[in-house]
Motif scaffolding. Structure first.
Motif, PDB file in Angstrom:
ATOM      1  N   GLN A 134       0.889  -1.282  -0.182  1.00  0.00           N
ATOM      2  CA  GLN A 134      -0.028   0.069   0.025  1.00  0.00           C
ATOM      3  C   GLN A 134       0.808   1.106   0.113  1.00  0.00           C
ATOM      4  N   ALA A 135       2.098   1.396   0.868  1.00  0.00           N
ATOM      5  CA  ALA A 135       2.710   2.207   1.025  1.00  0.00           C
ATOM      6  C   ALA A 135       3.609   2.623  -0.385  1.00  0.00           C
ATOM      7  N   CYS A 136       3.849   1.781  -1.091  1.00  0.00           N
ATOM      8  CA  CYS A 136       4.629   1.678  -2.215  1.00  0.00           C
ATOM      9  C   CYS A 136       3.957   1.800  -3.589  1.00  0.00           C
ATOM     10  N   LEU A 137       2.595   1.724  -3.734  1.00  0.00           N
ATOM     11  CA  LEU A 137       1.942   1.654  -4.902  1.00  0.00           C
ATOM     12  C   LEU A 137       1.886   3.234  -5.452  1.00  0.00           C
ATOM     13  N   PRO A 138       2.072   4.149  -4.697  1.00  0.00           N
ATOM     14  CA  PRO A 138       2.061   5.396  -5.429  1.00  0.00           C
ATOM     15  C   PRO A 138       3.360   5.694  -6.360  1.00  0.00           C
ATOM     16  N   LEU A 139       4.504   5.053  -5.753  1.00  0.00           N
ATOM     17  CA  LEU A 139       5.713   5.023  -6.695  1.00  0.00           C
ATOM     18  C   LEU A 139       5.813   4.055  -7.708  1.00  0.00           C
ATOM     19  N   LEU A 140       5.262   2.787  -7.533  1.00  0.00           N
ATOM     20  CA  LEU A 140       4.968   1.686  -8.496  1.00  0.00           C
ATOM     21  C   LEU A 140       4.246   1.985  -9.594  1.00  0.00           C
ATOM     22  N   ASN A 141       3.031   2.725  -9.418  1.00  0.00           N
ATOM     23  CA  ASN A 141       2.146   3.300 -10.540  1.00  0.00           C
ATOM     24  C   ASN A 141       3.000   4.100 -11.290  1.00  0.00           C
ATOM     25  N   LYS A 142       3.904   4.860 -11.009  1.00  0.00           N
ATOM     26  CA  LYS A 142       4.727   5.768 -11.992  1.00  0.00           C
ATOM     27  C   LYS A 142       5.695   4.933 -12.932  1.00  0.00           C
ATOM     28  N   ALA A 143       5.937   3.900 -12.465  1.00  0.00           N
ATOM     29  CA  ALA A 143       7.011   3.028 -13.045  1.00  0.00           C
ATOM     30  C   ALA A 143       6.321   2.420 -14.379  1.00  0.00           C
ATOM     31  N   GLU A 144       7.454   2.418 -15.458  1.00  0.00           N
ATOM     32  CA  GLU A 144       6.755   2.051 -16.883  1.00  0.00           C
ATOM     33  C   GLU A 144       6.452   0.402 -16.809  1.00  0.00           C
ATOM     34  N   ASP A 145       7.096  -0.373 -16.028  1.00  0.00           N
ATOM     35  CA  ASP A 145       6.649  -1.699 -15.759  1.00  0.00           C
ATOM     36  C   ASP A 145       6.879  -2.161 -14.419  1.00  0.00           C
ATOM     37  N   GLY A 146       5.985  -1.691 -13.628  1.00  0.00           N
ATOM     38  CA  GLY A 146       5.853  -1.827 -12.130  1.00  0.00           C
ATOM     39  C   GLY A 146       5.794  -3.478 -12.023  1.00  0.00           C
ATOM     40  N   ARG A 147       6.515  -4.033 -10.931  1.00  0.00           N
ATOM     41  CA  ARG A 147       6.414  -5.272 -10.714  1.00  0.00           C
ATOM     42  C   ARG A 147       6.012  -5.804  -9.141  1.00  0.00           C
ATOM     43  N   ILE A 148       5.213  -6.363  -8.573  1.00  0.00           N
ATOM     44  CA  ILE A 148       4.968  -6.826  -7.338  1.00  0.00           C
ATOM     45  C   ILE A 148       4.953  -8.450  -7.199  1.00  0.00           C
ATOM     46  N   LEU A 149       5.817  -8.723  -6.718  1.00  0.00           N
ATOM     47  CA  LEU A 149       6.173 -10.396  -6.513  1.00  0.00           C
ATOM     48  C   LEU A 149       6.199 -10.766  -5.022  1.00  0.00           C
ATOM     49  N   PHE A 150       4.891 -11.533  -4.998  1.00  0.00           N
ATOM     50  CA  PHE A 150       4.792 -12.059  -3.659  1.00  0.00           C
ATOM     51  C   PHE A 150       5.476 -13.691  -3.494  1.00  0.00           C
ATOM     52  N   THR A 151       5.784 -13.909  -2.163  1.00  0.00           N
ATOM     53  CA  THR A 151       6.251 -15.251  -2.119  1.00  0.00           C
ATOM     54  C   THR A 151       5.315 -16.214  -1.442  1.00  0.00           C
ATOM     55  N   SER A 152       5.085 -17.162  -2.356  1.00  0.00           N
ATOM     56  CA  SER A 152       4.096 -18.229  -1.740  1.00  0.00           C
ATOM     57  C   SER A 152       4.798 -19.708  -1.446  1.00  0.00           C
TER      58      SER A 152
END
Ligand SMILES: NC(=O)c1ccc[n+]([C@@H]2O[C@H](COP(=O)([O-])OP(=O)(O)OC[C@H]3O[C@@H](n4cnc5c(N)ncnc54)[C@H](OP(=O)(O)O)[C@@H]3O)[C@@H](O)[C@H]2O)c1
Length: 245
Positions: A134-152
């Motif tokens: 949640q805290a990082c989404l504003p910055l990630l939203n500005k990225a050309e290819d934002g990636r969020i990777l969770f570990t399952s």
């Protein structure tokens, strides 16, 4: 996915934040992302381990990383906001976020599971991933290819007894990842989860004390999927749970 051959400069000029970067799979991911051009931000609770990874990356001639000591167990909402502010001030961008840190605590039946321990594991494995995202989404939203990777974990594919809060947190991670992927599907962000499979780390040794660690692959050998899911080549992957092995 293990056959994926990333371009040498796959992550050039990208800034990637990795939790639990001081050891095991997080350390391997940090080194591998840096080797492919990324500036990595090493988040973890044990500073000397983070410093060692920092030195390894610098000595290898990769982009200078940054260290962000933080204990996810005790972190409060403001700590996550502060982290996002620092990322913005220092780098002005964030392209990738790898949620890797986890706590296993203990293996035992649910009816004997210590409630305090339950809260602690959920704080590290689930709540921290939500708050950090949640805290990082504003910055990630500005990225050309934002990636969020969770570990399952493979526990979510073949349910076993006694995995307690750790096991439940990994089911929740899968659900949160898929919900987020759906919500962000019209953005430049791709959200996925990775199942490392059995890997030679301290956590694995702790969970399987009778197992010969040398029978397991090292973290460095499972990095192809991590690179794929962190780079621009994974544009078409969203909401997926991918086995690294
Ligand atoms: N290894 C496997 O076979 C396997 C299999 C399936 C899934 N996984 C998943 O892969 C991920 C990495 O596991 P691993 O095997 O590499 O484990 P590991 O070697 O034990 O590393 C875990 C990392 O998380 C950090 N961490 C733990 N609690 C933290 C906290 N409160 N605040 C900040 N950092 C914290 C640890 O920091 P310290 O070094 O300071 O303790 C460590 O750097 C986990 O999500 C795990 O569930 C691993």
């Amino acid at each position: 996915m293990q056959d994926y051959s990333p371009a040498a400069d796959l992550l050039k000029e990208r800034v990637i934040l990795i939790t639990g970067a001081g050891d095991g799979i997080g350390r391997a991911a940090a080194r591998s992302f840096a080797a492919h051009g990324a500036t990595v931000v090493l988040l973890g609770r044990t500073t000397h381990k983070l410093e060692k990874v920092y030195d390894e990356i610098v000595d290898a001639g990769h982009p200078q990383p940054a260290i962000y000591p933080m204990n996810l167990e005790g972190a409060v909402i403001k700590d996550y906001d502060d982290l996002a502010k620092v990322m913005d001030q220092e780098f002005g961008r964030l392209d990738g976020l790898l949620h890797n840190a986890a706590s296993l605590a203990r293996l035992c039946p649910l009816d004997q599971y210590d409630p305090e321990g339950w809260y602690k594991v959920m704080q590290v494995n689930l709540n921290a991933a939500f708050l950090l995202t949640q805290a990082c989404l504003p910055l990630l939203n500005k990225a050309e290819d934002g990636r969020i990777l969770f570990t399952s974990d493979q526990i979510t594919q073949e349910v076993k007894a006694y995995w307690g809060a750790y096991g439940v947190s990994k089911f929740a991670i899968n659900g949160m990842m898929q919900m987020l992927a759906e919500e962000l599907s019209n953005t430049n962000i791709r959200t996925n989860a990775i199942v490392p499979g059995p890997v030679r780390t301290s956590m694995r040794a702790w969970a399987y004390p009778g197992e010969d660690p040398n029978s397991l692959p090292t973290p460095d050998t499972i990095m192809a999927s991590y690179l794929y899911l962190m780079g621009a080549d994974s544009k078409e992957s969203n909401g997926e749970i991918i086995n690294a092995q």
